[in-house]
Design a protein around this motif. Structure first.
Motif, PDB file in Angstrom:
ATOM      1  N   CYS A 153      35.343  -5.751 -13.521  1.00 56.36           N
ATOM      2  CA  CYS A 153      36.731  -5.524 -13.949  1.00 56.36           C
ATOM      3  C   CYS A 153      37.329  -4.334 -13.203  1.00 56.36           C
ATOM      4  N   SER A 207      40.465  -4.468 -10.587  1.00 54.87           N
ATOM      5  CA  SER A 207      41.610  -3.593 -10.797  1.00 54.87           C
ATOM      6  C   SER A 207      41.904  -2.745  -9.560  1.00 54.87           C
ATOM      7  N   LYS A 230      37.891  -5.092 -21.681  1.00 52.93           N
ATOM      8  CA  LYS A 230      39.272  -5.420 -21.313  1.00 52.93           C
ATOM      9  C   LYS A 230      40.042  -5.874 -22.550  1.00 52.93           C
TER      10      LYS A 230
END
Length: 411
Positions: free
Chosen positions: A54, A58, A230
């Motif tokens: 993640c 990002s 998340k």
């Protein structure tokens, strides 16, 4: 005074709890809909990336919303657009090696040959390695439409939008800018560059909601090393934005409830319930900052140095009058402590100095407003009220006839 402040603080806490309770009710309603069940069936096909992946996604494409491999998109009837660059993530890569090891007997002891040396045998070992693999965001693909839930964008104007946006910029720990976000996302917080990007040309309400959402990310989720899922991050950000706007009279449920529901994994909504305390405390912090800064900015924008001087003169006269009244009569001083001395923090109107004049002091009044006896059987406004009334008169004089009223619900 302290008791009054505690009462008002408690009232605000009760209001915030009421709004966060509404989040639970709204999300539960969305989860029970047929549209949500269809969405869940589709979302179940997408991979669940680790925290490290993640972070990688990002860093490379901060506006990414839904990622999977080229082949997985193809199976869903969508195809990666020509020229799109893959987002690199870490993928498991199991492999097998052949290695000579000591032969063991049934009791686990090493078997020896006639020379007393361990007997060797070949054995396959299954090991786990890792490799870089490309994934693609939904914005990089085209083809069969995915199921949708809720509305695409909030519509509506916001009272004092420009002023309020300038306040949000000050509340934000990082710069906020507008850009054309190609992915279709409404906004994003760039972890590496420490900045917030907002899609340009959206409605005022959607822009404000998205700004608040990303500001919460910047405040709570800037440390990428923290092991926060998340789902939890998105629930905290959207939940806080919805509560703050609802507190000021703007309902974002049609957009926020489906958004929040999409980040809950089961009927218990454990992610949302675990985030409610954070949502309440963060909302309270932002609301208090916005209210204080709005008042300061309105004052600086509306008043000239001459007007400030005139208000200060009025304030001195008011203080002198109150001091003289107290010296003239102990009885008057005792009367000021009676039941007539009561707070009006949540009132809409106070009686002005001139007969027949009403002064609107707004939905929120600074401090504790005291209505004091005027010695003639009536009531007159306190120092704070008189300053507010005079400020509004000076502002009206300044615009000479008045500007057009602003749209939306007053904040």
């Amino acid at each position: 005074m302290a008791d009054t402040e505690n009462m008002n603080f408690k009232s605000r806490e009760d209001r915030l709890k009421e709004l966060t309770d509404q989040l639970e009710v709204g999300v539960k309603s969305v989860r029970s809909s047929a549209e949500f069940k269809t969405l869940l069936a589709t979302m179940a096909k997408f991979p669940h990336y680790s925290l490290n992946n993640c972070i990688l996604i990002s860093m490379q494409k901060p506006d990414a919303t839904l990622c999977q491999s080229y082949g997985a998109w193809k199976k869903m009837g969508r195809y990666v657009k020509k020229g799109e660059k893959g987002i690199k993530v870490i993928a498991p890569a199991p492999y097998t090696i052949e290695k000579e090891v000591d032969k063991l007997d049934a009791n686990g002891k090493v078997v020896l040959d006639k020379d007393g040396e361990p007997v060797k045998v070949k054995q396959e070992l299954n090991l786990m390695g890792f490799k870089a693999e490309s994934t693609f965001d939904v914005s990089q693909t085209e083809g069969k439409e995915l199921p949708k839930l809720g509305i695409d964008e909030l519509k509506g104007d916001v009272n004092k939008f420009s002023l309020l946006m300038s306040v949000i910029r000050e509340v934000s720990p990082v710069p906020i800018g507008y850009e054309d976000i190609k992915s279709g996302a409404k906004g994003y917080y760039h972890v590496a560059e420490k900045r917030i990007a907002i899609q340009k040309d959206m409605s005022e309400l959607q822009t404000l909601k998205t700004c608040l959402h990303e500001v919460v990310h910047a405040k709570l989720h800037a440390d990428a090393s923290k092991d926060i899922s998340k789902n939890r991050k998105e629930i905290e950000a959207e939940g806080t934005a919805a509560v703050v706007l609802n507190f000021f009279g703007y309902d974002t449920g049609a957009y926020s409830f489906p958004y929040l529901a999409s980040y809950t994994t089961d009927e218990s909504m454990k992610e949302l319930k675990a985030a409610l305390n954070t949502i309440r405390s963060t909302s309270a912090m932002i609301i208090r900052s916005v209210e204080d800064m709005m008042i300061d900015k309105e004052k600086s924008q509306e008043m000239s140095p001459e007007q400030e001087a005139e208000l200060e003169k009025i304030a001195k006269e008011q203080r002198a009058e109150e001091k003289q009244a107290g010296e003239n009569s102990k009885e008057a001083a005792e009367k000021n402590k009676s039941d007539d001395d009561w707070p009006l923090r949540d009132t809409d109107e106070v009686v002005a100095d001139k007969p027949g004049t009403v002064a609107d002091v707004g939905r929120k009044i600074l401090g504790t407003v005291r209505i004091l006896p005027d010695g003639a059987g009536g009531k007159r406004p306190s120092l704070l009220d008189k300053l507010k009334i005079e400020k509004e008169r000076l502002s009206r004089d300044k615009v000479a006839g008045g500007a057009a009223s602003e749209k939306g619900v007053a904040i």
